[in-house]
Design a protein around this motif. Structure first.
Motif, mmCIF file in Angstrom:
data_model
loop_
_atom_site.group_PDB
_atom_site.id
_atom_site.type_symbol
_atom_site.label_atom_id
_atom_site.label_comp_id
_atom_site.label_asym_id
_atom_site.label_seq_id
_atom_site.Cartn_x
_atom_site.Cartn_y
_atom_site.Cartn_z
ATOM 1 N N PRO A 123 0.837 -1.210 0.000
ATOM 2 C CA PRO A 123 0.000 0.000 0.000
ATOM 3 C C PRO A 123 0.864 1.249 0.000
ATOM 4 O O PRO A 123 1.987 1.251 0.504
ATOM 5 N N LYS A 124 0.344 2.331 -0.594
ATOM 6 C CA LYS A 124 1.077 3.594 -0.674
ATOM 7 C C LYS A 124 1.225 4.250 0.701
ATOM 8 O O LYS A 124 2.203 4.900 0.979
ATOM 9 N N LYS A 125 0.193 4.109 1.538
ATOM 10 C CA LYS A 125 0.223 4.712 2.872
ATOM 11 C C LYS A 125 -0.091 3.643 3.906
ATOM 12 O O LYS A 125 -0.946 2.792 3.695
ATOM 13 N N ALA A 126 0.594 3.717 5.028
ATOM 14 C CA ALA A 126 0.311 2.800 6.121
ATOM 15 C C ALA A 126 -1.041 3.161 6.731
ATOM 16 O O ALA A 126 -1.421 4.327 6.763
ATOM 17 N N LYS A 127 -1.744 2.153 7.204
ATOM 18 C CA LYS A 127 -3.046 2.403 7.827
ATOM 19 C C LYS A 127 -2.883 2.465 9.338
ATOM 20 O O LYS A 127 -1.983 1.878 9.903
ATOM 21 N N GLY A 128 -3.777 3.183 9.974
ATOM 22 C CA GLY A 128 -3.747 3.293 11.427
ATOM 23 C C GLY A 128 -2.903 4.461 11.885
ATOM 24 O O GLY A 128 -2.323 5.197 11.087
ATOM 25 N N ARG A 169 0.131 6.495 13.458
ATOM 26 C CA ARG A 169 1.573 6.393 13.389
ATOM 27 C C ARG A 169 2.108 6.168 14.804
ATOM 28 O O ARG A 169 1.731 6.855 15.736
ATOM 29 N N GLN A 207 1.492 14.815 5.304
ATOM 30 C CA GLN A 207 0.368 14.043 5.829
ATOM 31 C C GLN A 207 -0.249 14.742 7.030
ATOM 32 O O GLN A 207 -1.464 14.761 7.185
ATOM 33 N N ASP A 226 -4.134 16.011 7.467
ATOM 34 C CA ASP A 226 -4.959 15.585 8.593
ATOM 35 C C ASP A 226 -4.157 15.783 9.875
ATOM 36 O O ASP A 226 -3.438 14.890 10.309
ATOM 37 N N ALA A 273 -4.096 13.051 12.604
ATOM 38 C CA ALA A 273 -3.662 11.690 12.285
ATOM 39 C C ALA A 273 -2.486 11.303 13.167
ATOM 40 O O ALA A 273 -1.552 12.058 13.344
#
Length: 119
Positions: free
Chosen positions: A10-15, A17, A95, A99, A102
């Motif tokens: 995936p391009k971005k990690a989920k959840g 940081r 990022q 957001d 995030a």
């Protein structure tokens, strides 16, 4: 690795940081530094490979790289590549601008989880 074993990441990690230092800004700086280190490492390996191949073939006379003067098209291509690299390295800051919440812990959810564990 064979072609049939390749995976798309995936391009971005989920959840959220993870944070390892007291100051989240230090975590961001470390992440940027590690991203930059990875970029430099890959480039160093590629330059080393090219120099070894060219020297082995007798293609590149000594001093050629140092005396090379790029034309306008080459400078434009390098500028575009440099801008992309900077976007990659500074991605963590971008990022947060997209957001700002995030990766920050939700205090209410945290305390609810602590209460459940304590019971």
């Amino acid at each position: 690795m064979t072609a049939q074993n390749q995976y798309t990441l995936p391009k971005k990690a989920k959840g959220a940081r993870p944070y390892f230092f007291e100051d989240p800004a230090v975590d961001k700086l470390v992440a940027m530094l590690m991203g930059l280190t990875g970029e430099v490492s890959v480039l160093a390996d590629r330059v080393d490979t090219l120099e070894r191949l060219l020297a082995a073939q007798g293609t590149l006379p000594a001093g050629s790289v140092d005396s090379y003067a790029p034309d306008a098209a080459v400078r434009e291509a390098r500028d575009a590549r440099r801008e992309q690299m900077l976007r990659n390295v500074l991605r963590i800051i971008a990022q947060d601008q997209e957001d700002p919440d995030a990766g920050k812990p939700n205090d209410a959810a945290y305390y609810r989880a602590v209460e459940q564990v304590e019971q």
